[in-house]
Design a protein around this motif. Structure first.
Motif, PDB file in Angstrom:
ATOM      1  N   VAL A 283       0.793  -1.228   0.000  1.00 24.36           N
ATOM      2  CA  VAL A 283       0.000   0.000   0.000  1.00 24.36           C
ATOM      3  C   VAL A 283       0.824   1.276   0.000  1.00 24.36           C
ATOM      4  N   ALA A 284       2.106   1.201   0.387  1.00 29.02           N
ATOM      5  CA  ALA A 284       2.885   2.429   0.541  1.00 29.02           C
ATOM      6  C   ALA A 284       3.735   2.765  -0.673  1.00 29.02           C
ATOM      7  N   LEU A 332      -1.708   1.336   9.194  1.00 27.63           N
ATOM      8  CA  LEU A 332      -1.237   1.823   7.898  1.00 27.63           C
ATOM      9  C   LEU A 332      -2.020   3.049   7.429  1.00 27.63           C
ATOM     10  N   GLY A 333      -2.924   3.528   8.261  1.00 32.96           N
ATOM     11  CA  GLY A 333      -3.680   4.729   7.922  1.00 32.96           C
ATOM     12  C   GLY A 333      -4.815   4.492   6.957  1.00 32.96           C
ATOM     13  N   LEU A 334      -5.284   3.258   6.830  1.00 37.34           N
ATOM     14  CA  LEU A 334      -6.345   2.935   5.882  1.00 37.34           C
ATOM     15  C   LEU A 334      -7.717   3.053   6.535  1.00 37.34           C
ATOM     16  N   GLN A 335      -8.725   3.326   5.715  1.00 36.04           N
ATOM     17  CA  GLN A 335     -10.105   3.258   6.190  1.00 36.04           C
ATOM     18  C   GLN A 335     -10.499   1.784   6.266  1.00 36.04           C
ATOM     19  N   VAL A 336     -10.954   1.345   7.436  1.00 36.29           N
ATOM     20  CA  VAL A 336     -11.246  -0.077   7.660  1.00 36.29           C
ATOM     21  C   VAL A 336     -12.670  -0.220   8.174  1.00 36.29           C
ATOM     22  N   ALA A 425     -16.802  -9.703   6.931  1.00 41.24           N
ATOM     23  CA  ALA A 425     -15.514  -9.495   6.278  1.00 41.24           C
ATOM     24  C   ALA A 425     -14.934  -8.145   6.684  1.00 41.24           C
ATOM     25  N   ILE A 426     -13.615  -8.076   6.659  1.00 39.90           N
ATOM     26  CA  ILE A 426     -12.887  -6.843   6.949  1.00 39.90           C
ATOM     27  C   ILE A 426     -12.474  -6.217   5.626  1.00 39.90           C
ATOM     28  N   PHE A 427     -12.802  -4.937   5.438  1.00 38.62           N
ATOM     29  CA  PHE A 427     -12.474  -4.221   4.203  1.00 38.62           C
ATOM     30  C   PHE A 427     -11.499  -3.091   4.526  1.00 38.62           C
ATOM     31  N   ALA A 428     -10.419  -3.017   3.760  1.00 36.86           N
ATOM     32  CA  ALA A 428      -9.447  -1.941   3.889  1.00 36.86           C
ATOM     33  C   ALA A 428      -9.399  -1.176   2.573  1.00 36.86           C
ATOM     34  N   VAL A 429      -9.719   0.118   2.623  1.00 36.58           N
ATOM     35  CA  VAL A 429      -9.787   0.951   1.426  1.00 36.58           C
ATOM     36  C   VAL A 429      -8.417   1.596   1.182  1.00 36.58           C
ATOM     37  N   ILE A 430      -7.847   1.348  -0.002  1.00 43.42           N
ATOM     38  CA  ILE A 430      -6.552   1.915  -0.368  1.00 43.42           C
ATOM     39  C   ILE A 430      -6.791   3.023  -1.387  1.00 43.42           C
TER      40      ILE A 430
END
Length: 447
Positions: A283-284, A332-336, A425-430
């Motif tokens: 992601v970085a 990581l600073g993501l919206q989760v 489920a877990i969602f991480a928005v990049i």
């Protein structure tokens, strides 16, 4: 549909394997021993006895039709007839223990042979909070994971609600493989306390995701208090008792409202976890998800995500590897978000399809009538389980646990009851590459 670069697909496959390794290595049970003062070795120093040893304990119980309560002191130190008679009276006063199948309580001695007293029928002088048991369980099964105050899940505290007393007696007491039914949406597990009463056999076997832990309490059963705690979705069994009486107290482990506590809480930095480096690399840095996207991970543990309180209890009740993933994403600073996903046919590939994702956790609904001329499934889903289609989800794992979302009556040539299920489920928005700016992202790239 967004087509990911082959390099990114390869990273997703490696990440999937690492997530599965994390799930296999995560602790799902723990246990301990409390000696009885004057038993099992030299007396400990006075300042240690409050947490590591206990005085003899008393059991009190009263059944219907009796005018006074019975009392039994454990461990049994004498050989007098009166002591043996009180123990036998406890066994006789217990009702046959049932087990749950769906919404029914079943009595089947071939599957479970034990006696039980409900919590309102007995009392004891033993309390888990007096011996640091809950703090020990929190460290293993409900740890605090934090990298900084902004991204921290609030401190989560466990409470133990007394549920039942059970007595398994030789030579036939047992409880075959089963999974406990959670008593509330905030219950994460069970605590079983084995009181000092001599018996042989009766190992407690706990299983989860192909791993097995065995608790053999028989050798010290006459002189110690022994305990085990495990997640609600763990399969477990009690092997047959050979001799004696195995007396246990069962508590429901419930997550209390988030808050802060005066007691020190162990904190794990997500950056120290193996998953952090792999996800940071994805992601970085440019070259993989430059246009942005969403990573999806189906929860490893079962949660009451279709209950009326799920919207407020998740993510606070996340367990084990699910908590690890959520915390790493947040660090990581993501919206989760933790959201339900409607069941779908076929394999969940990383480069796969759009699926129905609930805009929030939905309480389950029962038996809605659908007109025969409507598209039954589509109509019921849109009306009673609002969802959206999210493009660009890269699924890192496959579904593990399902819960009923809703059921409905479908009419055609013949009527039938159909049921729809969902998975948490877990969602991480990049975000897209051009939106990854600010000090947080710069620090990630420089690490």
């Amino acid at each position: 549909m967004l087509t990911p670069p082959e390099e990114f697909v390869g990273k997703c496959r490696k990440l999937r394997n690492r997530i599965e390794d994390e799930r296999k290595s995560s602790s799902f049970t723990c246990g301990g021993t409390i000696t009885i003062q004057g038993h099992g070795g030299e007396q400990k120093e006075a300042e240690e006895t409050s947490l590591h040893s206990s005085p003899s304990l008393n059991l009190f119980w009263k059944t219907a039709g009796k005018t006074s309560a019975e009392k039994l002191t454990l461990p049994i130190t004498g050989t007098g007839d009166s002591t043996a008679a009180r123990l036998q009276q406890l066994v006789q006063d217990c009702s046959p223990a049932t087990f749950g199948v769906g919404s029914k309580d079943i009595l089947d001695p071939d599957y479970r042979r034990a006696g039980k007293l409900d919590a309102d029928s007995f009392a004891s002088t033993f309390h888990p909070a007096d011996f640091g048991i809950l703090e020990s369980i929190q460290q293993v099964l409900l740890p605090s994971i934090s990298s900084d105050l902004e991204n921290r899940l609030p401190f989560r505290k466990l409470t133990a609600d007394l549920y039942k007393m059970n007595v398994y007696s030789g030579p036939a007491g047992l409880f075959r493989r089963h999974v406990d039914t959670p008593r509330s949406s905030k219950q994460i597990g069970s605590l079983v306390v084995c009181l000092p009463s001599e018996f042989s056999g009766g190992q407690l076997i706990v299983r989860h995701h192909g791993k097995t832990v065995s608790f053999d309490w028989s050798s010290s059963s006459g002189s110690t208090i022994q305990w085990a705690a495990f997640y609600s979705d763990c399969e477990h069994e009690i092997e047959q008792i050979s001799t004696g009486h195995r007396i246990t107290l069962t508590y429901n482990l419930v997550v209390s409202e988030p808050g802060y506590c005066d007691l020190p809480s162990p904190v794990v930095d997500p950056k120290s976890l193996p998953l952090y480096a792999m996800l940071k690399d994805m992601v970085a840095k440019p070259g993989a998800l430059d246009k942005g996207g969403v990573l999806g991970v189906f929860c490893s543990h079962a949660y009451a995500h279709s209950s009326t309180t799920a919207e407020h209890s998740l993510p606070q009740i996340l367990k084990g590897s699910d908590l690890v993933l959520y915390s790493v994403f947040k660090s990581l600073g993501l919206q989760v978000n933790v959201l339900p996903v409607r069941e779908a046919d076929g394999f969940y590939h990383t480069e796969n399809p759009q699926m129905d994702i609930g805009g929030r956790t939905h309480p389950k609904r029962d038996k809605y009538a659908i007109d025969e001329y409507e598209d039954s499934l589509g109509y019921a889903t849109k009306r009673y389980w609002p969802f959206y289609r999210l493009p660009g989800v890269f699924w890192l794992t496959e579904p593990k646990q399902e819960e009923m979302a809703f059921s409905y009556l479908a009419y055609g040539n013949e009527s039938s009851v159909e049921t729809m299920y969902s998975c948490a489920a877990i969602f991480a928005v990049i975000p897209p590459l051009e939106k990854r700016h600010g000090e947080k992202w710069k620090l990630l790239v420089q690490e």
